[in-house]
Design an enzyme around this catalytic site. Structure first.
Site, PDB file in Angstrom:
ATOM      1  N   TYR A 132      -0.708   8.665  -2.210  1.00  0.00           N
ATOM      2  CA  TYR A 132      -0.636   8.553  -3.661  1.00  0.00           C
ATOM      3  C   TYR A 132      -1.879   9.185  -4.331  1.00  0.00           C
ATOM      4  O   TYR A 132      -1.876   9.414  -5.531  1.00  0.00           O
ATOM      5  CB  TYR A 132      -0.617   7.078  -4.089  1.00  0.00           C
ATOM      6  CG  TYR A 132       0.700   6.332  -3.920  1.00  0.00           C
ATOM      7  CD1 TYR A 132       1.778   6.855  -3.217  1.00  0.00           C
ATOM      8  CD2 TYR A 132       0.835   5.066  -4.494  1.00  0.00           C
ATOM      9  CE1 TYR A 132       2.954   6.126  -3.082  1.00  0.00           C
ATOM     10  CE2 TYR A 132       2.023   4.341  -4.366  1.00  0.00           C
ATOM     11  CZ  TYR A 132       3.080   4.873  -3.655  1.00  0.00           C
ATOM     12  OH  TYR A 132       4.245   4.159  -3.528  1.00  0.00           O
TER      13      TYR A 132
ATOM     14  N   CYS B 254      -4.168  -1.223  -2.416  1.00  0.00           N
ATOM     15  CA  CYS B 254      -4.279   0.228  -2.545  1.00  0.00           C
ATOM     16  C   CYS B 254      -5.127   0.470  -3.782  1.00  0.00           C
ATOM     17  O   CYS B 254      -4.780  -0.006  -4.872  1.00  0.00           O
ATOM     18  CB  CYS B 254      -2.891   0.840  -2.722  1.00  0.00           C
ATOM     19  SG  CYS B 254      -2.910   2.611  -3.081  1.00  0.00           S
ATOM     20  N   ASN B 255      -6.235   1.172  -3.601  1.00  0.00           N
ATOM     21  CA  ASN B 255      -7.143   1.373  -4.735  1.00  0.00           C
ATOM     22  C   ASN B 255      -6.533   2.285  -5.787  1.00  0.00           C
ATOM     23  O   ASN B 255      -6.751   2.104  -6.982  1.00  0.00           O
ATOM     24  CB  ASN B 255      -8.468   1.953  -4.246  1.00  0.00           C
ATOM     25  CG  ASN B 255      -9.165   1.016  -3.305  1.00  0.00           C
ATOM     26  OD1 ASN B 255      -8.768   0.887  -2.148  1.00  0.00           O
ATOM     27  ND2 ASN B 255     -10.177   0.327  -3.777  1.00  0.00           N
TER      28      ASN B 255
ATOM     29  N   ASP C 149       0.857  -1.196   0.000  1.00  0.00           N
ATOM     30  CA  ASP C 149       0.000   0.000   0.000  1.00  0.00           C
ATOM     31  C   ASP C 149       0.885   1.235   0.000  1.00  0.00           C
ATOM     32  O   ASP C 149       2.063   1.176   0.384  1.00  0.00           O
ATOM     33  CB  ASP C 149      -0.929   0.025   1.216  1.00  0.00           C
ATOM     34  CG  ASP C 149      -1.834   1.261   1.198  1.00  0.00           C
ATOM     35  OD1 ASP C 149      -2.351   1.594   0.112  1.00  0.00           O
ATOM     36  OD2 ASP C 149      -2.003   1.908   2.240  1.00  0.00           O
ATOM     37  N   SER C 150       0.304   2.349  -0.401  1.00  0.00           N
ATOM     38  CA  SER C 150       1.016   3.622  -0.350  1.00  0.00           C
ATOM     39  C   SER C 150       1.433   3.944   1.090  1.00  0.00           C
ATOM     40  O   SER C 150       2.375   4.687   1.304  1.00  0.00           O
ATOM     41  CB  SER C 150       0.115   4.731  -0.891  1.00  0.00           C
ATOM     42  OG  SER C 150      -1.110   4.733  -0.177  1.00  0.00           O
TER      43      SER C 150
HETATM   44  N1  DGL Z   1      -4.212   3.679  -0.200  1.00  0.00           N
HETATM   45  C1  DGL Z   1      -4.871   4.734  -0.961  1.00  0.00           C
HETATM   46  C2  DGL Z   1      -6.076   4.156  -1.702  1.00  0.00           C
HETATM   47  O1  DGL Z   1      -6.628   3.135  -1.353  1.00  0.00           O
HETATM   48  C3  DGL Z   1      -5.307   5.863  -0.046  1.00  0.00           C
HETATM   49  C4  DGL Z   1      -4.149   6.649   0.512  1.00  0.00           C
HETATM   50  C5  DGL Z   1      -3.375   7.407  -0.521  1.00  0.00           C
HETATM   51  O2  DGL Z   1      -3.938   8.326  -1.155  1.00  0.00           O
HETATM   52  O3  DGL Z   1      -2.206   7.080  -0.706  1.00  0.00           O
HETATM   53  O4  DGL Z   1      -6.506   4.734  -2.665  1.00  0.00           O
END
Ligand code: DGL
Length: 277
Positions: free
Chosen positions: A38, A69-70, A6-7
Site C-alpha cells: 500500500y 499498518c502504518n 495489514d496490507s
Molecule cells: N504495512 C505497510 C506499513 O506499515 C508496509 C507495507 C506496504 O507498503 O504495504 O506502512
C-alpha cells in the site's frame, strides 16, 4: 475477537507483540497481499482497500480491529473512525498504530529531536508529525522544543520480504535513507512501518548508541491500557475457550504467506485464502 489488519505480511510484527502481551484474546489476522504494498498508493485507494478489509473482519466476528499498518493508519484511520464506523458498525472499534508509537517516542526523547522513517505514503501524509504536534502538550509538557524529521524508505519493504536483512546492500541503502536524520542529531527514531522492526538491529547500529529506536511493542502495551479503560470491550474480545483462536487470512497465496510468517511473527503458521472485494 480482535481483528488485526495489514496490507500484507508486515502486520505480523505487531501481532507478535499482541500475542506476547495479550495472549488470552482470540485473534483473526488478515493480510491484503493481493493488493500490497500500500506504501506507494494514493489516499483514496488505501482508504477503500482498508475499509473493505476491516468490514470483512467485522463480519467475521471481530469486535475491535487494529490497523497494524502504518500506511493505513496514516491515510485511512481517521476517516474510518469519523465517517464510516458510526454509520455501519457503531458498536465496534478501530485503533491504529501511530498514537502508541508517537506517545512512546515522546516519552523516550530527551532533546525533542525525533526522526521518523516509513513508507512514502506514511511520510507524505504528514500524519505522524501531526500526531506529534497534537500529543506533545499532553505527554511531554516539559519538553522545551520538539523537532520532527522524517524520511521515506520505500526499498526496505521489498528487501525485508526478500530476506535481505543482513546484506551489505541493504545496510548501504539504509545509511543513504537516514543520512539526513543523522545530521539533525535526532535522539529517538520511530520505525513507522511494519517491516522495519526486522531491521531493528541494523537501524540501531547505523544510528549509534545515542539514538533510541522505537518499534511495535508500544502498540501492544497501549492496547493493554485501552482494555483496562474499556473492560466491556476487553470482555467481548477475550477468548471463551481454553485455547484462544488464531486465524490467519490472506487475499493472495496462503503458502507464500505461511512461508514468510516465521520471519515476521517468529513462528510458522497456516494461512487460508479469502476473497475480499
Ligand atoms: N504495512 C505497510 C506499513 O506499515 C508496509 C507495507 C506496504 O507498503 O504495504 O506502512
Amino acid at each position: 475477537m480482535i481483528g488485526v489488519f495489514d496490507s500484507g505480511i508486515g502486520g505480523l510484527t505487531v501481532l507478535h507483540w499482541l500475542l506476547k502481551e495479550l495472549p488470552e484474546y482470540d485473534y483473526v489476522y488478515i493480510g491484503d497481499n493481493a493488493r500490497a504494498p500500500y506504501g506507494n498508493r494514493s489516499q483514496e485507494i488505501v482508504y477503500e482497500y482498508t475499509r473493505q478489509e476491516v468490514e470483512y473482519l467485522f463480519n467475521s466476528g471481530a469486535q475491535l480491529v487494529v490497523l497494524a499498518c502504518n500506511t493505513a493508519s496514516s491515510l485511512a484511520l481517521r476517516r474510518l473512525q469519523q465517517e464510516w464506523l458510526p454509520q455501519h458498525f457503531p458498536d465496534r472499534r478501530i485503533l491504529g498504530v501511530l498514537i502508541p508509537l508517537v506517545e512512546t517516542a515522546l516519552k523516550t526523547t530527551k532533546t525533542g529531536i525525533i526522526g521518523v522513517v516509513g513508507t512514502r505514503g506514511t511520510i507524505a501524509s504528514g500524519a505522524v508529525t501531526r500526531e506529534f504536534e497534537k500529543r506533545k502538550a499532553l505527554v511531554r509538557p516539559d519538553l522545551a522544543r520538539m523537532e520532527i524529521f522524517s524520511a521515506s524508505c520505500p526499498l526496505l519493504v521489498p528487501l525485508t520480504e526478500e530476506g535481505w536483512i543482513d546484506r551489505s546492500e541493504t545496510k548501504r541503502i539504509m545509511r543513504h535513507y537516514v543520512r539526513e536524520l543523522k545530521q539533525k542529531n535526532i535522539d529517538t527514531l520511530l520505525l513507522a512501518c511494519t517491516h522495519y522492526p526486522l531491521l531493528y538491529d541494523q537501524f540501531s547500529a547505523i544510528m549509534g548508541k545515542k539514538v533510541q529506536v522505537i518499534d511495535n511493542r508500544a502498540v501492544a502495551l497501549s492496547l493493554k491500557n485501552y482494555f483496562e479503560r474499556h473492560p466491556d470491550i476487553a470482555t467481548l474480545c477475550r477468548s471463551k475457550s481454553e485455547t484462544p483462536k488464531r486465524m490467519f487470512l490472506t487475499t493472495d497465496d496462503p503458502e507464500r504467506f505461511s512461508n514468510l510468517s516465521s520471519r515476521f511473527l517468529g513462528e510458522q503458521i497456516e494461512a487460508h485464502h479469502v476473497a475480499v472485494l
